[in-house]
Design a protein around this motif. Structure first.
Motif, PDB file in Angstrom:
ATOM      1  N   ILE A 131      54.316  19.393 -93.547  1.00  0.00           N
ATOM      2  CA  ILE A 131      54.319  20.782 -93.668  1.00  0.00           C
ATOM      3  C   ILE A 131      54.322  21.442 -94.905  1.00  0.00           C
ATOM      4  CG2 ILE A 131      55.298  22.745 -92.697  1.00  0.00           C
ATOM      5  CD1 ILE A 131      56.021  21.083 -90.210  1.00  0.00           C
ATOM      6  N   GLU A 132      55.598  20.840 -95.658  1.00  0.00           N
ATOM      7  CA  GLU A 132      55.624  21.349 -96.943  1.00  0.00           C
ATOM      8  C   GLU A 132      54.334  21.115 -97.993  1.00  0.00           C
ATOM      9  OE1 GLU A 132      59.221  19.412 -98.179  1.00  0.00           O
ATOM     10  OE2 GLU A 132      60.542  20.797 -96.857  1.00  0.00           O
ATOM     11  N   ALA A 133      54.079  19.622 -97.739  1.00  0.00           N
ATOM     12  CA  ALA A 133      52.674  19.476 -98.604  1.00  0.00           C
ATOM     13  C   ALA A 133      51.778  20.589 -98.147  1.00  0.00           C
ATOM     14  CB  ALA A 133      52.370  17.934 -98.347  1.00  0.00           C
ATOM     15  N   GLY A 134      51.533  20.840 -96.717  1.00  0.00           N
ATOM     16  CA  GLY A 134      50.394  21.587 -96.321  1.00  0.00           C
ATOM     17  C   GLY A 134      50.354  22.987 -97.210  1.00  0.00           C
ATOM     18  N   ARG A 135      51.775  23.518 -97.159  1.00  0.00           N
ATOM     19  CA  ARG A 135      51.916  24.972 -97.567  1.00  0.00           C
ATOM     20  C   ARG A 135      51.828  24.852 -99.161  1.00  0.00           C
ATOM     21  NH1 ARG A 135      57.260  25.745 -93.772  1.00  0.00           N
ATOM     22  NH2 ARG A 135      56.168  26.847 -92.076  1.00  0.00           N
ATOM     23  N   LYS A 143      41.906  21.708-101.243  1.00  0.00           N
ATOM     24  CA  LYS A 143      41.151  21.161-100.103  1.00  0.00           C
ATOM     25  C   LYS A 143      41.454  19.855 -99.615  1.00  0.00           C
ATOM     26  CE  LYS A 143      36.664  19.225 -98.691  1.00  0.00           C
ATOM     27  NZ  LYS A 143      35.416  19.264 -99.138  1.00  0.00           N
ATOM     28  N   TRP A 144      41.726  19.012-100.289  1.00  0.00           N
ATOM     29  CA  TRP A 144      42.112  17.461-100.262  1.00  0.00           C
ATOM     30  C   TRP A 144      43.623  17.498 -99.630  1.00  0.00           C
ATOM     31  CZ3 TRP A 144      38.261  14.391 -99.259  1.00  0.00           C
ATOM     32  CH2 TRP A 144      37.270  14.598 -99.568  1.00  0.00           C
ATOM     33  N   GLY A 145      44.453  18.151-100.534  1.00  0.00           N
ATOM     34  CA  GLY A 145      45.811  18.229-100.045  1.00  0.00           C
ATOM     35  C   GLY A 145      46.280  18.507 -99.123  1.00  0.00           C
ATOM     36  N   ASP A 150      47.772  17.373 -93.228  1.00  0.00           N
ATOM     37  CA  ASP A 150      47.668  17.313 -91.595  1.00  0.00           C
ATOM     38  C   ASP A 150      47.468  16.051 -90.957  1.00  0.00           C
ATOM     39  OD1 ASP A 150      47.105  19.565 -89.362  1.00  0.00           O
ATOM     40  OD2 ASP A 150      45.454  18.149 -89.198  1.00  0.00           O
ATOM     41  N   LEU A 151      46.539  15.097 -91.748  1.00  0.00           N
ATOM     42  CA  LEU A 151      46.660  13.934 -91.142  1.00  0.00           C
ATOM     43  C   LEU A 151      47.896  13.061 -91.169  1.00  0.00           C
ATOM     44  CD1 LEU A 151      43.183  12.833 -92.871  1.00  0.00           C
ATOM     45  CD2 LEU A 151      43.747  13.659 -90.511  1.00  0.00           C
ATOM     46  N   ASN A 152      48.692  13.335 -92.238  1.00  0.00           N
ATOM     47  CA  ASN A 152      50.037  12.687 -92.228  1.00  0.00           C
ATOM     48  C   ASN A 152      50.891  13.246 -91.197  1.00  0.00           C
ATOM     49  OD1 ASN A 152      49.257  11.163 -94.496  1.00  0.00           O
ATOM     50  ND2 ASN A 152      49.892  12.449 -96.003  1.00  0.00           N
ATOM     51  N   ASP A 186      34.742  23.544 -95.854  1.00  0.00           N
ATOM     52  CA  ASP A 186      35.486  24.554 -95.108  1.00  0.00           C
ATOM     53  C   ASP A 186      36.733  23.869 -94.630  1.00  0.00           C
ATOM     54  OD1 ASP A 186      34.562  23.111 -93.091  1.00  0.00           O
ATOM     55  OD2 ASP A 186      33.759  24.781 -91.952  1.00  0.00           O
ATOM     56  N   VAL A 187      37.287  22.974 -95.232  1.00  0.00           N
ATOM     57  CA  VAL A 187      38.365  22.261 -94.924  1.00  0.00           C
ATOM     58  C   VAL A 187      39.613  23.243 -94.937  1.00  0.00           C
ATOM     59  CG1 VAL A 187      40.130  20.404 -95.122  1.00  0.00           C
ATOM     60  CG2 VAL A 187      37.570  20.052 -95.275  1.00  0.00           C
ATOM     61  N   LEU A 188      39.441  24.069 -96.070  1.00  0.00           N
ATOM     62  CA  LEU A 188      40.868  25.016 -96.228  1.00  0.00           C
ATOM     63  C   LEU A 188      40.811  25.862 -95.128  1.00  0.00           C
ATOM     64  CD1 LEU A 188      40.706  25.722 -99.986  1.00  0.00           C
ATOM     65  CD2 LEU A 188      42.607  24.541 -98.653  1.00  0.00           C
ATOM     66  N   ASP A 189      39.703  26.504 -94.893  1.00  0.00           N
ATOM     67  CA  ASP A 189      39.594  27.815 -93.558  1.00  0.00           C
ATOM     68  C   ASP A 189      39.777  26.920 -92.288  1.00  0.00           C
ATOM     69  OD1 ASP A 189      38.947  29.576 -95.299  1.00  0.00           O
ATOM     70  OD2 ASP A 189      36.808  29.263 -95.170  1.00  0.00           O
ATOM     71  N   PHE A 190      39.506  25.818 -92.014  1.00  0.00           N
ATOM     72  CA  PHE A 190      39.616  25.150 -90.751  1.00  0.00           C
ATOM     73  C   PHE A 190      41.314  24.708 -90.602  1.00  0.00           C
ATOM     74  CE2 PHE A 190      39.858  21.036 -88.291  1.00  0.00           C
ATOM     75  CZ  PHE A 190      39.409  21.502 -87.203  1.00  0.00           C
ATOM     76  N   GLN A 191      41.620  24.267 -91.478  1.00  0.00           N
ATOM     77  CA  GLN A 191      43.177  23.748 -91.544  1.00  0.00           C
ATOM     78  C   GLN A 191      44.077  24.527 -91.545  1.00  0.00           C
ATOM     79  OE1 GLN A 191      43.923  20.600 -90.388  1.00  0.00           O
ATOM     80  NE2 GLN A 191      42.176  19.275 -90.758  1.00  0.00           N
ATOM     81  N   HIS A 192      44.043  25.689 -92.475  1.00  0.00           N
ATOM     82  CA  HIS A 192      45.129  26.655 -92.795  1.00  0.00           C
ATOM     83  C   HIS A 192      45.832  27.163 -91.494  1.00  0.00           C
ATOM     84  CE1 HIS A 192      46.818  30.328 -93.848  1.00  0.00           C
ATOM     85  NE2 HIS A 192      46.402  30.143 -95.217  1.00  0.00           N
ATOM     86  N   PRO A 193      45.265  27.494 -90.381  1.00  0.00           N
ATOM     87  CA  PRO A 193      46.162  27.907 -89.197  1.00  0.00           C
ATOM     88  C   PRO A 193      46.833  26.811 -88.582  1.00  0.00           C
ATOM     89  CG  PRO A 193      43.821  28.516 -88.903  1.00  0.00           C
ATOM     90  CD  PRO A 193      43.759  27.470 -89.844  1.00  0.00           C
TER      91      PRO A 193
END
Length: 216
Positions: A131-135, A143-145, A150-152, A186-193
């Motif tokens: 969660i911290e890495a996602g933020r 994008k990759w991070g 999320d996968l982790n 569009d990974v950023l837009d998809f994964q953001h929420p």
């Protein structure tokens, strides 16, 4: 096409030279895998055995074994009379991966009370880190991070099963989803929420409301 083949070989050769794993085979597999899942080699690209052999300075038998291993990971495919290509995931492929992951993770959460204390502690630690890495990735527009975070997070949930076979299977799904990320912008837009939704799952899990976490 020939120019694309040369570029592909150069990319993999450079990655191979930078790695220092236990064996030449490990290095070759890691180099080609990372080049594919990071999008350095586009889905649908042809992988030419002779070019990769030359760029990495390894034998044809090594490259053939690399191809065999990456085919089992569903990253590449042999097309009869045409050669070896990086897989293109279809929408149905991705839907299927998410459906399987849902079945595994929901069950793992509902049965988390049966997991060992160590498994639950590891899951808490890995979920929080993800969660911290996602933020951080959102702030840095990485994008990759964000995708990997999320996968982790979901890999941490699968770890609750404490089943080596299931964890290995989930690692394969994780690799396939990395291939999907490589093919989209569009990974950023998809994964953001999902970062905040993952936070809710984490809080429920921390409170040992395992059914609530599974529902979320």
């Amino acid at each position: 096409m020939e120019r694309q083949t040369e570029d592909t070989a150069v990319v993999v050769g450079r990655a191979f030279a930078s790695l220092r794993p236990p064996s030449t085979m490990d290095a070759a597999v890691s180099a080609l895998r990372e080049a594919i899942v990071r999008g350095d080699i586009a889905p649908g690209s042809r992988l030419v055995e002779s070019a990769l052999t030359e760029s990495m300075g390894v034998s044809r038998n090594t490259i053939r074994e690399v191809f065999r291993l990456l085919e089992t990971e569903r990253l590449i495919e042999h097309v009869t009379n045409r050669g070896v290509f990086v897989r293109r995931l279809t929408a149905s492929d991705v839907t299927d991966v998410y459906a399987v992951r849902l079945l595994i993770e929901v069950n793992a959460l509902r049965r988390a009370g049966e997991s060992s204390g160590r498994a639950r502690r590891v899951a808490v630690h890995e979920m929080r880190e993800a969660i911290e890495a996602g933020r951080t990735a959102i702030r840095e527009k990485d994008k990759w991070g964000l995708g990997f975070a999320d996968l982790n997070f979901h890999a941490a949930i699968a770890g609750l099963s404490e089943s080596p076979r299931l964890i290995q299977f989930m690692a394969g799904l994780k690799t396939e989803l990395r291939l999907a990320f490589a093919a989209t912008n569009d990974v950023l837009d998809f994964q953001h929420p999902y970062v905040e939704r993952n936070q809710k799952v984490y809080e429920l899990f921390l409170a040992e409301d395992f059914d609530g976490a599974a529902d979320e």
